[in-house]
Design an enzyme around this catalytic site. Sequence first.
Site, short mmCIF file in Angstrom:
data_model
loop_
_atom_site.label_atom_id
_atom_site.label_comp_id
_atom_site.label_asym_id
_atom_site.label_seq_id
_atom_site.Cartn_x
_atom_site.Cartn_y
_atom_site.Cartn_z
N GLY A 13 1.08 -1.35 -0.09
CA GLY A 13 -0.57 0.08 -0.46
C GLY A 13 1.34 1.65 0.07
O GLY A 13 2.21 1.32 -0.21
N ILE A 36 -1.23 -9.38 0.65
CA ILE A 36 -1.85 -10.08 0.11
C ILE A 36 -1.29 -10.77 -1.59
O ILE A 36 -1.39 -12.03 -1.90
CB ILE A 36 -3.34 -9.93 -0.54
CG1 ILE A 36 -4.90 -10.56 -0.04
CG2 ILE A 36 -3.52 -8.25 -1.17
CD1 ILE A 36 -5.22 -11.26 0.68
N ASP A 54 -3.41 -12.99 4.34
CA ASP A 54 -4.15 -13.52 4.64
C ASP A 54 -3.93 -12.50 5.87
O ASP A 54 -3.51 -13.91 6.24
CB ASP A 54 -5.25 -13.68 3.81
CG ASP A 54 -5.67 -13.02 3.99
OD1 ASP A 54 -6.23 -11.95 4.73
OD2 ASP A 54 -7.44 -13.26 3.48
N ILE A 55 -4.65 -10.74 6.10
CA ILE A 55 -4.19 -11.29 8.08
C ILE A 55 -5.25 -12.00 8.47
O ILE A 55 -5.28 -11.90 9.66
CB ILE A 55 -4.23 -9.64 7.90
CG1 ILE A 55 -5.03 -9.09 7.32
CG2 ILE A 55 -2.58 -9.51 7.76
CD1 ILE A 55 -5.16 -7.55 8.07
N TYR A 154 -15.21 2.00 7.18
CA TYR A 154 -13.21 2.61 8.10
C TYR A 154 -12.87 3.58 8.93
O TYR A 154 -12.24 3.24 9.68
CB TYR A 154 -12.82 3.44 6.61
CG TYR A 154 -11.84 3.46 6.20
CD1 TYR A 154 -11.25 2.39 6.77
CD2 TYR A 154 -11.52 4.67 7.00
CE1 TYR A 154 -9.00 2.72 6.88
CE2 TYR A 154 -9.93 5.35 6.72
CZ TYR A 154 -8.86 4.47 6.58
OH TYR A 154 -8.07 4.17 6.90
N LYS A 158 -11.64 2.27 12.29
CA LYS A 158 -10.49 2.19 12.95
C LYS A 158 -10.35 2.83 14.60
O LYS A 158 -9.72 3.01 15.33
CB LYS A 158 -9.97 3.89 12.13
CG LYS A 158 -9.50 2.98 10.77
CD LYS A 158 -8.25 2.86 11.10
CE LYS A 158 -6.90 2.01 9.44
NZ LYS A 158 -6.15 2.00 9.66
C1 AKB Z 1 -9.28 7.08 2.74
O1 AKB Z 1 -9.86 8.18 3.27
O2 AKB Z 1 -9.49 5.91 3.28
C2 AKB Z 1 -7.68 7.46 3.88
C3 AKB Z 1 -8.03 7.68 4.89
C4 AKB Z 1 -8.35 9.16 5.08
O3 AKB Z 1 -7.75 7.16 6.37
N1 AKB Z 1 -6.83 8.16 2.58
#
Ligand code: AKB
Length: 340
Positions: A13, A36, A54-55, A154, A158
């Site tokens: 990445g 991956i 794969d994690i 996401y 996080k």
């Molecule tokens: C995203 O856009 O998902 C990432 C982030 C802001 O963590 N770049």
Amino acid sequence: MRKKVILITGANGEVGHGLVSRLYESGERSILTLDIKPLDDALSDKVQAHVVGDILDTALLQRMMSEYEINAVFHLAALLSTRAEFTPEAAHRVNVEGTLNLLHLAVEQSRWLGYRVTFIFPSSIAVYGIPSLAIKNSIPPVKEDEYCQPTTMYGCNKLYCEHLGRYYSAYYRRLAASPEPFTLDFRAIRFPGLISAVTVPSGGTSDYAPEMLHSAAQGQPYNAFVDEDTRIPFMVMPDATKALLLLAAAPAENLTRSIYNVTSFAPSAGEIADIVRRALPDADISFDPESKRKDIVDSWPAQMDDTAARRDWGWLPDYGLTSAFDDYLIPAIRQRYEMA
Ligand code: AKB
């Protein structure tokens, strides 16, 4: 005899590229990567070994533990915010279960080795959820404990993983016979949007900035999915990798928290477009906001407060807005696309 290594997951990445290169340039020769996919050619000479896998594959992680002595983990693998909205359950598996697996690995390593294993976790501006644009435009730079109501899978992932890391650190410290050994030392950085001259991100929502730049450099038109006045903070990749390594090296006694904001500059999308047009006069950039992705960016703060990182571990970005483009992005991107 097991080989001592630093483990980097998600090495192919954006951040992985930058981090592997920076560690290698600093003389580090014990890098183990996990991704991956097979490792990008540009990185393969810089690592001791690469594992394709794969994690979520716990048997694979067990095998890695038996072969290597992993004394630090940079857990970068994740599905980013836009992609995660399309496949939220898959994102939850990769982002949360994957992180749990790596936390478990780090705890096991710490037990076997009898010393502290550092776990560095890149978190994100996506953990924030500002309720409205009016509020976003009227508040001061957002501190770590404010507005943590993410609007995306996401962001939820996080934020939860920050808590998991904090929990694991505290839990295993309580179990340990002495306060020092057998501990997981979890440290997280909340990054703003990132821009690299070397890689083009995929699946993120802050991607409009790097996409604008990389499209212009390749002579392709770019239609941004946000408004010209959309604003969030950004940082260039050399500063992002600098932050990861500074936090990893910081003495534990200096840290007053386990999760830190870092930031450098906060231009509007229109300001970024103007800078790109000035540097690359043929750039063809237009704006056609797409509500879902724009709403996500609108829920992220216009500015983040990184006072704690500056105070506790000496964080200071090397690049401001002008130097980021003039001294890093534009020259490196000209070289990448072999422009005159
Ligand atoms: C995203 O856009 O998902 C990432 C982030 C802001 O963590 N770049």
